[in-house]
Design a protein around this motif. Sequence first.
Motif, PDB file in Angstrom:
ATOM      1  N   LEU A   1      71.103  -3.998 -24.543  1.00  0.00           N
ATOM      2  CA  LEU A   1      72.249  -4.325 -23.689  1.00  0.00           C
ATOM      3  C   LEU A   1      72.855  -3.041 -23.131  1.00  0.00           C
ATOM      4  O   LEU A   1      73.200  -2.977 -21.947  1.00  0.00           O
ATOM      5  N   LYS A   2      72.986  -2.021 -23.948  1.00  0.00           N
ATOM      6  CA  LYS A   2      73.498  -0.738 -23.458  1.00  0.00           C
ATOM      7  C   LYS A   2      72.601  -0.205 -22.351  1.00  0.00           C
ATOM      8  O   LYS A   2      73.081   0.248 -21.306  1.00  0.00           O
TER       9      LYS A   2
ATOM     10  N   ARG B   1      80.020 -14.105 -17.562  1.00  0.00           N
ATOM     11  CA  ARG B   1      78.976 -15.144 -17.622  1.00  0.00           C
ATOM     12  C   ARG B   1      77.595 -14.530 -17.433  1.00  0.00           C
ATOM     13  O   ARG B   1      76.653 -14.874 -18.149  1.00  0.00           O
ATOM     14  N   HIS B   2      77.467 -13.636 -16.477  1.00  0.00           N
ATOM     15  CA  HIS B   2      76.172 -12.988 -16.236  1.00  0.00           C
ATOM     16  C   HIS B   2      75.690 -12.264 -17.491  1.00  0.00           C
ATOM     17  O   HIS B   2      74.533 -12.421 -17.902  1.00  0.00           O
ATOM     18  N   LEU B   3      76.564 -11.488 -18.102  1.00  0.00           N
ATOM     19  CA  LEU B   3      76.169 -10.742 -19.293  1.00  0.00           C
ATOM     20  C   LEU B   3      75.910 -11.664 -20.476  1.00  0.00           C
ATOM     21  O   LEU B   3      75.009 -11.411 -21.284  1.00  0.00           O
TER      22      LEU B   3
ATOM     23  N   CYS C   1      72.426 -11.760 -22.495  1.00  0.00           N
ATOM     24  CA  CYS C   1      72.397 -11.607 -23.956  1.00  0.00           C
ATOM     25  C   CYS C   1      71.763 -12.815 -24.648  1.00  0.00           C
ATOM     26  O   CYS C   1      70.971 -12.652 -25.586  1.00  0.00           O
ATOM     27  N   ALA C   2      72.111 -14.008 -24.209  1.00  0.00           N
ATOM     28  CA  ALA C   2      71.589 -15.222 -24.841  1.00  0.00           C
ATOM     29  C   ALA C   2      70.069 -15.302 -24.728  1.00  0.00           C
ATOM     30  O   ALA C   2      69.411 -15.866 -25.604  1.00  0.00           O
ATOM     31  N   GLN C   3      69.509 -14.740 -23.667  1.00  0.00           N
ATOM     32  CA  GLN C   3      68.045 -14.710 -23.534  1.00  0.00           C
ATOM     33  C   GLN C   3      67.417 -13.780 -24.557  1.00  0.00           C
ATOM     34  O   GLN C   3      66.269 -13.979 -24.956  1.00  0.00           O
ATOM     35  N   HIS C   4      68.148 -12.770 -24.970  1.00  0.00           N
ATOM     36  CA  HIS C   4      67.614 -11.793 -25.920  1.00  0.00           C
ATOM     37  C   HIS C   4      67.967 -12.116 -27.372  1.00  0.00           C
ATOM     38  O   HIS C   4      67.190 -11.802 -28.274  1.00  0.00           O
ATOM     39  N   TRP C   5      69.148 -12.680 -27.584  1.00  0.00           N
ATOM     40  CA  TRP C   5      69.625 -12.955 -28.934  1.00  0.00           C
ATOM     41  C   TRP C   5      70.253 -14.343 -28.968  1.00  0.00           C
ATOM     42  O   TRP C   5      71.380 -14.550 -28.490  1.00  0.00           O
TER      43      TRP C   5
END
Length: 117
Positions: free
Chosen positions: A59-60, A87-89, A93-97
């Motif tokens: 994410l960073k 919402r975009h972030l 994030c939800a796609q990764h974790w």
Amino acid sequence: MYTITKEFHFSASHQLSHLPDGHQCARLHGHNYVVVVELRAKELNADGFVRDYGELKPLKTYIDETFDHRHLDDVLDFVSTGENMARHLYEWCAQHWPETTAVKVSETPKTWAEYRP
């Protein structure tokens, strides 16, 4: 339920040119953004974590490469409000974790927008 959060920072400019003349946000301006991602789990993993904080480094990297020291209106395909950024972030994030439960975005020390489905 266990909850963890991690905070990220970036600086960027934007302009909400659809707002009426005279609105301060209609002018080109910048912010020192703060992003907080929240993850939750009912059970801890074998290491005793919801997720190792080190696993959030992508994410960073995404924030630094995509948003930091950029004009957000040049890199986003949506209106660059804090709400839309949250919402975009969150979706990223939800796609990764899958444990991601919310993302908060601050444009100033006194303002926060949060997306929590």
